[in-house]
Design an enzyme around this catalytic site. Structure first.
Site, mmCIF file in Angstrom:
data_model
loop_
_atom_site.group_PDB
_atom_site.id
_atom_site.type_symbol
_atom_site.label_atom_id
_atom_site.label_comp_id
_atom_site.label_asym_id
_atom_site.label_seq_id
_atom_site.Cartn_x
_atom_site.Cartn_y
_atom_site.Cartn_z
ATOM 1 N N HIS A 185 69.886 12.892 14.477
ATOM 2 C CA HIS A 185 68.649 12.310 13.923
ATOM 3 C C HIS A 185 67.909 13.389 13.140
ATOM 4 C CE1 HIS A 185 65.035 9.495 14.347
ATOM 5 N NE2 HIS A 185 64.633 10.500 13.584
ATOM 6 N N ARG B 132 64.499 14.561 3.597
ATOM 7 C CA ARG B 132 63.677 14.292 2.402
ATOM 8 C C ARG B 132 64.540 14.385 1.141
ATOM 9 N NH1 ARG B 132 60.550 12.434 6.303
ATOM 10 N NH2 ARG B 132 59.093 13.909 7.183
ATOM 11 N N ASN C 63 64.317 6.956 5.699
ATOM 12 C CA ASN C 63 62.914 6.592 5.389
ATOM 13 C C ASN C 63 62.321 7.462 4.281
ATOM 14 O OD1 ASN C 63 62.818 8.838 7.124
ATOM 15 N ND2 ASN C 63 60.774 8.325 7.857
ATOM 16 N N ASP D 125 65.178 15.179 15.268
ATOM 17 C CA ASP D 125 64.053 14.541 14.566
ATOM 18 C C ASP D 125 63.251 15.562 13.761
ATOM 19 O OD1 ASP D 125 62.536 12.519 13.590
ATOM 20 O OD2 ASP D 125 61.391 12.154 15.412
ATOM 21 N N HIS E 221 56.980 18.129 6.584
ATOM 22 C CA HIS E 221 55.917 17.666 5.681
ATOM 23 C C HIS E 221 55.275 18.925 5.117
ATOM 24 C CE1 HIS E 221 55.764 13.381 6.816
ATOM 25 N NE2 HIS E 221 56.049 13.789 8.036
ATOM 26 N N ALA F 64 52.730 12.548 10.445
ATOM 27 C CA ALA F 64 53.448 12.782 11.704
ATOM 28 C C ALA F 64 54.797 13.410 11.395
ATOM 29 C CB ALA F 64 53.647 11.460 12.429
HETATM 30 O O1 DOR Z 1 57.024 12.190 13.607
HETATM 31 C C1 DOR Z 1 57.785 11.519 12.924
HETATM 32 N N1 DOR Z 1 58.046 11.830 11.633
HETATM 33 N N2 DOR Z 1 58.339 10.424 13.449
HETATM 34 C C2 DOR Z 1 59.064 9.572 12.720
HETATM 35 O O2 DOR Z 1 59.530 8.599 13.257
HETATM 36 C C3 DOR Z 1 59.234 9.783 11.271
HETATM 37 C C4 DOR Z 1 59.067 11.173 10.919
HETATM 38 C C5 DOR Z 1 58.904 11.397 9.428
HETATM 39 O O3 DOR Z 1 59.662 10.824 8.657
HETATM 40 O O4 DOR Z 1 58.047 12.180 9.060
HETATM 41 ZN ZN ZN Z 2 62.695 10.540 12.897
#
Ligand code: DOR
Ligand code: ZN
Length: 347
Positions: free
Chosen positions: A16, A20, A44, A251, A255, A267
């Site tokens: 996971h 980007r 995403n 994960d 950002h 997040a």
């Molecule tokens: O903290 C997160 N950031 N949780 C997610 O599910 C998506 C991710 C993101 O794409 O920044």
């Molecule tokens: Zn994620």
């Protein structure tokens, strides 16, 4: 001869990961490539990866962004919407363009505004996925505004997952980035070949207190949000008992600093430069190093039914300072545990 403790394991995969695109992708890919042989790339993006054409193009951009010589394979995922075409999904899975498809509840996290509102909207898609054995990856949070943010995962299990599994008992499901004792117990109790969970390094190392120590810590804000220490402990126990139903999913979600430290902060925790070293630290603390390799390198491919990697990697017990920031042009990204020292390094 060095007397430093070493661990040699099959090169892991990250099940996971957010990479980007464009200049961020180019700057961060190397960290994942150093530690991992393959990674599941989350779809995403601002414009989500919803079909084969977009997935092929994105995969190519990732491969072209590589700055290192190490082999790295991106594993692509289809972002499900209620408009997802069955033909497209089937074609993408059989042609190995997609390794699975992802369910984001609507508005649950970054770029999920075209996610799923009601699970029954996509029953026809799930039926096909069950039939062709295509894994479903789930961001398991109930996004109903009335539900407390700390309860969203447990409520998702109660309100959605139970029904979903009853309706599609042979659909392969990965409950991603689990954060609660409810998720751990649900996966353990069911002990089903059709159900697994991934666990992040930050949910293993931290709990919700860490978000507020010494002031608010925006770099520790992620979704699902960090939970109480009883939940953290349940996750740490889960990886320590050798269950093959849990595996590595960092994960890592970068950002830019300006988007994290803002009136409305994004997040996501960017842990790629240290994720594997964090995991080994936790396994050592839990006296569970004998299960480290299966968590990192075997349980995932076995669940997804793909070959285990042939390459290996050696970690060595030697202090390692995590880099402070990654520059992206004039901007930058702050990694998880920026500037801190871990006890493990890569050889
Ligand atoms: O903290 C997160 N950031 N949780 C997610 O599910 C998506 C991710 C993101 O794409 O920044
Ligand atoms: Zn994620």
């Amino acid at each position: 001869m060095s007397s430093l403790k070493k661990i040699k394991i099959i090169k892991p995969d990250d099940w996971h990961l957010h990479l980007r695109d464009k200049k961020i992708l180019k700057k961060i890919l190397r960290y994942t490539q150093t530690f991992y042989r393959r990674a599941i790339i989350m779809p995403n993006l601002n414009k989500p990866i919803t079909n084969c054409k977009k997935a092929i193009a994105y995969k190519r951009r990732i491969i072209n962004a590589s700055q290192l010589n190490t082999k790295f394979e991106p594993l692509m995922i289809c972002y499900l919407t209620k408009e997802t075409s069955l033909q497209e999904l089937k074609y993408g899975f059989f042609k190995k363009i997609f390794i699975g498809a992802k369910l984001y509840p609507d508005q649950s996290t970054t770029n999920s505004k075209t996610g799923i509102n009601k699970i029954s909207e996509i029953f026809h898609i799930l039926e096909l996925m069950q039939k062709i054995n295509m894994p479903l990856l789930i961001h398991g949070e109930d996004n109903n505004f009335d539900i407390d943010i700390y309860d969203r995962e447990a409520k998702f299990i109660e309100n959605t997952l139970v029904l979903l599994r009853k309706t599609f008992p042979e659909l392969k499901i990965i409950l991603e980035h689990i954060t609660t004792k409810e998720a751990v117990y649900y996966i353990e109790e069911n002990n089903s070949p059709y159900l697994a969970g991934t666990i992040t390094p930050h949910h293993l190392m931290l709990n919700r207190n860490n978000m507020f120590i010494g002031g608010i810590q925006p770099n520790l804000y992620c979704l699902p949000i960090l939970k109480r220490n009883i939940h953290q402990n349940a996750l740490r126990q889960a990886i320590s008992n050798g269950s093959t139903r849990f595996f590595l999913g960092s994960d890592s979600a970068p950002h830019l600093y300006e988007n994290k430290i803002n009136l409305i902060g994004c997040a996501g925790i960017f842990n790629a430069p240290s994720s594997l070293l964090c995991y080994v630290t936790v396994f050592e603390e839990m006296k569970a190093l004998k299960y480290f390799e299966s968590f990192c390198s075997k349980n995932g491919p076995n669940f997804y039914n793909i070959p285990i990697n042939k390459e290996s990697i050696t970690l060595i017990k030697k202090p390692y300072k995590i880099l402070e920031k990654v520059s992206v042009g004039k901007e930058f990204i702050i990694p998880f545990l920026s500037g801190e020292i871990l006890n493990w390094s890569i050889l």
